[in-house]
Design a protein around this motif. Structure first.
Motif, short mmCIF file in Angstrom:
data_model
loop_
_atom_site.label_atom_id
_atom_site.label_comp_id
_atom_site.label_asym_id
_atom_site.label_seq_id
_atom_site.Cartn_x
_atom_site.Cartn_y
_atom_site.Cartn_z
N VAL A 1 -43.80 148.99 64.94
CA VAL A 1 -42.61 148.50 64.23
C VAL A 1 -42.59 146.98 64.31
O VAL A 1 -42.79 146.40 65.39
N MET A 2 -42.37 146.34 63.19
CA MET A 2 -42.19 144.90 63.10
C MET A 2 -40.75 144.64 62.70
O MET A 2 -40.25 145.28 61.77
N ILE A 3 -40.06 143.74 63.39
CA ILE A 3 -38.65 143.49 63.13
C ILE A 3 -38.39 142.00 62.94
O ILE A 3 -38.81 141.17 63.74
N ARG A 4 -37.69 141.66 61.86
CA ARG A 4 -37.22 140.30 61.60
C ARG A 4 -35.70 140.37 61.55
O ARG A 4 -35.12 140.97 60.64
N THR A 5 -35.05 139.79 62.56
CA THR A 5 -33.62 140.02 62.71
C THR A 5 -32.94 138.79 63.29
O THR A 5 -33.56 137.74 63.48
N PHE A 6 -31.67 138.93 63.59
CA PHE A 6 -30.89 137.83 64.15
C PHE A 6 -30.91 137.86 65.68
O PHE A 6 -31.42 136.96 66.32
N THR B 1 -41.41 153.93 71.92
CA THR B 1 -42.66 154.35 72.55
C THR B 1 -43.87 153.89 71.74
O THR B 1 -45.00 154.26 72.06
N VAL B 2 -43.63 153.08 70.70
CA VAL B 2 -44.73 152.46 69.94
C VAL B 2 -44.54 150.95 70.01
O VAL B 2 -43.43 150.46 70.27
N PRO B 3 -45.60 150.16 69.78
CA PRO B 3 -45.47 148.71 69.87
C PRO B 3 -44.43 148.14 68.91
O PRO B 3 -44.33 148.57 67.76
N VAL B 4 -43.67 147.18 69.40
CA VAL B 4 -42.67 146.47 68.61
C VAL B 4 -43.06 145.00 68.56
O VAL B 4 -43.37 144.39 69.59
N ILE B 5 -43.06 144.44 67.35
CA ILE B 5 -43.46 143.05 67.13
C ILE B 5 -42.25 142.25 66.65
O ILE B 5 -41.56 142.65 65.72
N ASN B 6 -42.03 141.11 67.29
CA ASN B 6 -40.97 140.19 66.87
C ASN B 6 -41.49 139.32 65.72
O ASN B 6 -42.33 138.45 65.92
N ALA B 7 -40.94 139.56 64.54
CA ALA B 7 -41.32 138.77 63.37
C ALA B 7 -40.31 137.67 63.09
O ALA B 7 -40.34 137.07 62.02
N LEU B 8 -39.44 137.40 64.02
CA LEU B 8 -38.48 136.30 64.05
C LEU B 8 -37.14 136.82 64.50
O LEU B 8 -36.65 137.84 64.00
#
Length: 306
Positions: free
Chosen positions: A102-107, A120-127
């Motif tokens: 999961v890739m997430i771009r959030t506040f 339980t799966v990799p999470v990527i900070n997209a900002l």
């Protein structure tokens, strides 16, 4: 391999980060010489959650997954139950049953951490409002491609002590270079993040002094997403902090200029700076694709040798 997340540059150790930079350079070279033939992620899916608008992030991640043989699924607040109030942890647990990353771009960075804690799966900070680590992978990759190792070099950040500034602070710690931060008074980065870097990072308020003899200069817009109502005040407060060709002239002769884009010509940079040969922002933007391919590959497959 245990689930790894990439929420800040501190989630990987320096050796792993150096591996990612070199791996990204190799992936880029192979793509140019062989085309998109390397597809190690068939039938893998990356969910992309966007609560902030994007050009480079969406295009680079979606293209990255396609070229790696997988699939990227775009979710805006209108397209998911997050926009209707489903708890973050519940959405995270559901997606963990269906997708590979999961890739997430959030506040909120705290919200991102809560999502990752339940995943339980990799999470990527997209900002987030606090960090933008994927951009720094592309930035360090560009710097390394053009000038070799960043170890022992000096970069200067001119502008707001924002999420990009925070990630540059972490980059200085992880990639072993010195960072000078130059911002107007009242716009300093988070003091805890700054203090954690120790003597690796220095803070000043005089741009022309800060750029003396540096290897790299970088900046960002003066008002980030969500700060538009502060635009007029920030333009006034940032008087004298515009990066210009004359400012680059005070750095080293082979200085590079980076900007994460989009840029506001005539505000944080001069109207013509991006046309200067020392500005390498288009290469930097393109490197988002390759750096993120290396990151996705690493989080799902670990280190590879081909």
């Amino acid at each position: 391999m245990a689930t790894r997340h990439f929420l800040t540059l501190l989630d990987l150790n320096p050796d792993e980060l150096h591996y990612l930079i070199q791996r990204a350079i190799t992936i880029k070279s192979n793509l140019k010489t062989q085309g998109p033939r390397y597809t190690p992620l068939p039938n893998r899916t990356l969910a992309m959650i966007f609560e902030k608008s994007s050009t480079r992030t969406r295009v680079s991640f979606e293209t990255a997954m396609t070229q790696l043989g997988g699939h990227a699924l775009f979710l805006s607040p209108r397209d998911s139950q997050l926009g209707r109030g489903e708890p973050i942890a519940d959405t995270s647990r559901v997606l963990s049953e269906m997708v590979d990353a999961v890739m997430i771009r959030t506040f909120s960075h705290a919200g991102l951490e809560a999502f990752a804690d339940a995943s339980t799966v990799p999470v990527i900070n997209a900002l987030t409002d606090d960090y933008h680590p994927c951009q720094l992978l592309a930035d360090v990759m560009t710097w390394t491609e053009l000038r070799g190792s960043t170890k022992g070099r000096t970069a200067v950040w001119i502008g707001d002590g924002n999420n990009m500034c925070h990630s540059w602070i972490n980059a200085a710690r992880q990639f072993d270079f010195q960072l000078r931060i130059c911002c107007p008074k009242g716009y300093e980065p988070d003091q805890d993040i700054l203090a954690a870097a120790g003597e690796r990072v220095t803070l000043s308020h005089e741009p022309m002094q800060a750029v003396q003899g540096v290897d790299l200069i970088t900046t960002d817009v003066w008002a980030s997403m969500g700060q538009e109502e502060e635009q007029a005040k920030r333009v006034a407060d940032f008087t004298g902090f515009q990066v210009t060709e004359a400012m680059l002239d005070h750095a080293k002769e082979d200085v590079l200029f980076l900007h994460c884009l989009p840029a506001h010509r005539g505000e944080e940079i001069s109207e013509t700076l991006l046309d200067d040969s020392r500005a390498v922002v288009w290469q930097e933007a393109g490197n988002r694709l390759h750096a993120q391919k290396a990151l996705i590959e690493f989080l799902l497959l670990g280190k590879v040798s081909n």
